[in-house]
Design an enzyme around this catalytic site. Sequence first.
Site, PDB file in Angstrom:
ATOM      1  N   GLY A 158      -4.611  -4.219  -3.724  1.00 37.62           N
ATOM      2  CA  GLY A 158      -5.595  -3.173  -4.005  1.00 37.62           C
ATOM      3  C   GLY A 158      -4.800  -1.949  -4.420  1.00 37.62           C
ATOM      4  O   GLY A 158      -4.145  -1.343  -3.587  1.00 37.62           O
ATOM      5  N   HIS A 159      -4.803  -1.644  -5.706  1.00 32.56           N
ATOM      6  CA  HIS A 159      -3.990  -0.541  -6.226  1.00 32.56           C
ATOM      7  C   HIS A 159      -4.918   0.597  -6.641  1.00 32.56           C
ATOM      8  O   HIS A 159      -5.769   0.421  -7.512  1.00 32.56           O
ATOM      9  CB  HIS A 159      -3.140  -1.022  -7.408  1.00 32.56           C
ATOM     10  CG  HIS A 159      -2.094  -2.019  -6.994  1.00 32.56           C
ATOM     11  ND1 HIS A 159      -1.176  -2.568  -7.859  1.00 32.56           N
ATOM     12  CD2 HIS A 159      -1.809  -2.547  -5.776  1.00 32.56           C
ATOM     13  CE1 HIS A 159      -0.393  -3.402  -7.200  1.00 32.56           C
ATOM     14  NE2 HIS A 159      -0.755  -3.413  -5.937  1.00 32.56           N
ATOM     15  N   LYS A 203       1.807   2.165  -5.124  1.00 33.41           N
ATOM     16  CA  LYS A 203       2.352   1.619  -6.374  1.00 33.41           C
ATOM     17  C   LYS A 203       1.424   1.885  -7.569  1.00 33.41           C
ATOM     18  O   LYS A 203       1.878   2.278  -8.640  1.00 33.41           O
ATOM     19  CB  LYS A 203       2.566   0.093  -6.228  1.00 33.41           C
ATOM     20  CG  LYS A 203       3.547  -0.279  -5.114  1.00 33.41           C
ATOM     21  CD  LYS A 203       3.648  -1.772  -4.915  1.00 33.41           C
ATOM     22  CE  LYS A 203       2.399  -2.420  -4.377  1.00 33.41           C
ATOM     23  NZ  LYS A 203       2.037  -2.039  -2.991  1.00 33.41           N
ATOM     24  N   ASP A 222       0.811  -1.231   0.000  1.00 32.51           N
ATOM     25  CA  ASP A 222       0.000   0.000   0.000  1.00 32.51           C
ATOM     26  C   ASP A 222       0.837   1.271   0.000  1.00 32.51           C
ATOM     27  O   ASP A 222       0.431   2.301   0.531  1.00 32.51           O
ATOM     28  CB  ASP A 222      -0.959   0.011   1.218  1.00 32.51           C
ATOM     29  CG  ASP A 222      -1.876  -1.192   1.215  1.00 32.51           C
ATOM     30  OD1 ASP A 222      -2.217  -1.679   0.130  1.00 32.51           O
ATOM     31  OD2 ASP A 222      -2.233  -1.647   2.316  1.00 32.51           O
ATOM     32  N   THR A 257      -5.656 -11.598   3.740  1.00 29.71           N
ATOM     33  CA  THR A 257      -6.797 -10.898   3.150  1.00 29.71           C
ATOM     34  C   THR A 257      -7.961 -11.863   2.904  1.00 29.71           C
ATOM     35  O   THR A 257      -9.015 -11.442   2.428  1.00 29.71           O
ATOM     36  CB  THR A 257      -6.403 -10.243   1.813  1.00 29.71           C
ATOM     37  OG1 THR A 257      -5.909 -11.271   0.943  1.00 29.71           O
ATOM     38  CG2 THR A 257      -5.337  -9.178   1.999  1.00 29.71           C
ATOM     39  N   GLN A 295       1.934  -6.066  -3.233  1.00 28.14           N
ATOM     40  CA  GLN A 295       2.399  -6.206  -1.847  1.00 28.14           C
ATOM     41  C   GLN A 295       3.687  -5.371  -1.665  1.00 28.14           C
ATOM     42  O   GLN A 295       3.850  -4.381  -2.346  1.00 28.14           O
ATOM     43  CB  GLN A 295       2.620  -7.672  -1.465  1.00 28.14           C
ATOM     44  CG  GLN A 295       1.330  -8.488  -1.311  1.00 28.14           C
ATOM     45  CD  GLN A 295       0.670  -8.844  -2.625  1.00 28.14           C
ATOM     46  OE1 GLN A 295       1.261  -9.487  -3.479  1.00 28.14           O
ATOM     47  NE2 GLN A 295      -0.562  -8.441  -2.812  1.00 28.14           N
ATOM     48  N   SER A 341      -7.401  -0.871   0.961  1.00 28.89           N
ATOM     49  CA  SER A 341      -8.116  -0.735  -0.312  1.00 28.89           C
ATOM     50  C   SER A 341      -8.859  -2.022  -0.661  1.00 28.89           C
ATOM     51  O   SER A 341      -9.789  -2.017  -1.450  1.00 28.89           O
ATOM     52  CB  SER A 341      -7.145  -0.438  -1.454  1.00 28.89           C
ATOM     53  OG  SER A 341      -6.164   0.463  -1.070  1.00 28.89           O
TER      54      SER A 341
END
Length: 422
Positions: free
Chosen positions: A40-41, A16, A13, A129, A222, A297
């Site tokens: 989650g980007h 990226k 997080d 997750t 990650q 995210s």
Amino acid sequence: MPVDVLIGLQWGDEGKGKIVDVLAPTYDVVARFQGGPNAGHTLTFDGIKHVLHQVPSGIFHPHILNVVGNGVVLDPVVFRQELQKLTDRGVDWAQNLYISKKAQLILPSHRALDRLHEEARGSTKIGSTLKGIGPTYQDKIGRTGLRVGHVLLPDFEERYREAVAQHAATAGHYHRTLDIAAEEAEFFVAVGFLRTLQLTDTEFLLNDLLRQGKRILAEGAQGSLLDIDFGTYPYVTSSSTIAAGACTGLGIAPRHIDKVYGITKAYCTRVGSGPFPTELTDAVGEQIRQAGREFGSTTGRPRRTGWIDLPALRYAIMLNGVTELHLMKADVLDGFAEIKACTHYRLPTGATTPHLPDPGQLQDVVPEYVTLPGWHSDLTQLSAAADFPAPLQAYLAFLETELQVPVRIVSVGPDRVSTILR
Ligand code: GDP
Ligand code: IMO
Ligand code: MG
């Protein structure tokens, strides 16, 4: 050497997705090489926020090919939902998206096993997750997994049933049943959808493009401290998150790699369990969480927050061969009179070290900090490095001295435009 790799240097997080989106116009291909829906980007532009999980972050640029590489674990259900959302937002992805036939398939039973394994670990749970990542990589390494290419075979359903039977046996060890009947229907719908996409041996595609002189950006998921080998094991993810993972996760030889972009926040966060030496569980940590909107995210969980950790960053920079740093979320520290940076750890023996010790010892180190003055200004209003306030310039110079890598980008807001090159 036209492959550049972008990776997170902390526990994920770092921002990226935002930087891939910013750099994408100078590339022909964006490729994901590991991880899966645990990622989650977030990309923000034109007033809209997009969160991508498995789709590479170049998807909004019509000239870019987006590749889901062999190192990825793909959940067809999540993928279909993601692509549907992009369609609803008018993104035309159909011709620009390729998926490796060698990527591993996440099955509903992998998600169920992820839950069971975590429950069984009790107080030592990873804080996964729950997307099925660990069990799917376990099957890959155990040579029992299903690959994306298998959906094209006439006996796919038979193979699926065999895999589920094995997973049911594992659940039996916990005296539990899998309970996935409801999820199976949507899985098979998603598999039907997957069959309509461009499934191919992407290592050939990528190497052909390289021969044509095309430029590839490998998008890490990650972070380095979650790497299966070098992260804070066992509190890690199950893939090679470091730059080297781009070679095995895409089928690209090491000699093609040129730049390695290391993404770090101006402070530090972590979601899930495991050691975090500079964690702040006080009001300052809460201030960072609120100012940085530090909530996951993918899972919405509050992220743990703390000061920047230079021993950890030095380690990540070494592992990845980082050629330039991108400092994210500098604006989040706008309201702080003082900013701290951990330069060393004090070990239980009393000695200090600038290096990251074995993960087993990390629980017991005490961070040693230097304190730098805050900048007392609103960085979100800036657009050029020349306008940086003196304390921010000093903070950047300090980081470059400590880390021996230039800071080439400073990010001062979530939007694509809030990105300052140095
Ligand atoms: P990733 O997984 O590394 O792509 O990062 P995430 O998207 O999970 O988390 C980064 C979060 O910070 C997202 O909500 C971004 O919109 C946000 N973000 C990225 N860069 C900046 C920045 O410079 N300033 C602020 N305030 N937010 C940012
Ligand atoms: P991006 O790409 C932050 C963490 C989980 C957990 C551990 C193992 O958005 O930076 P897993 O589901 O992979 O088995 O969980 O890793 N984790 C992440 N933390 N960002 C991520 O991805 C993460 N992906 C996994 O919270 O601690
Ligand atoms: Mg993320």
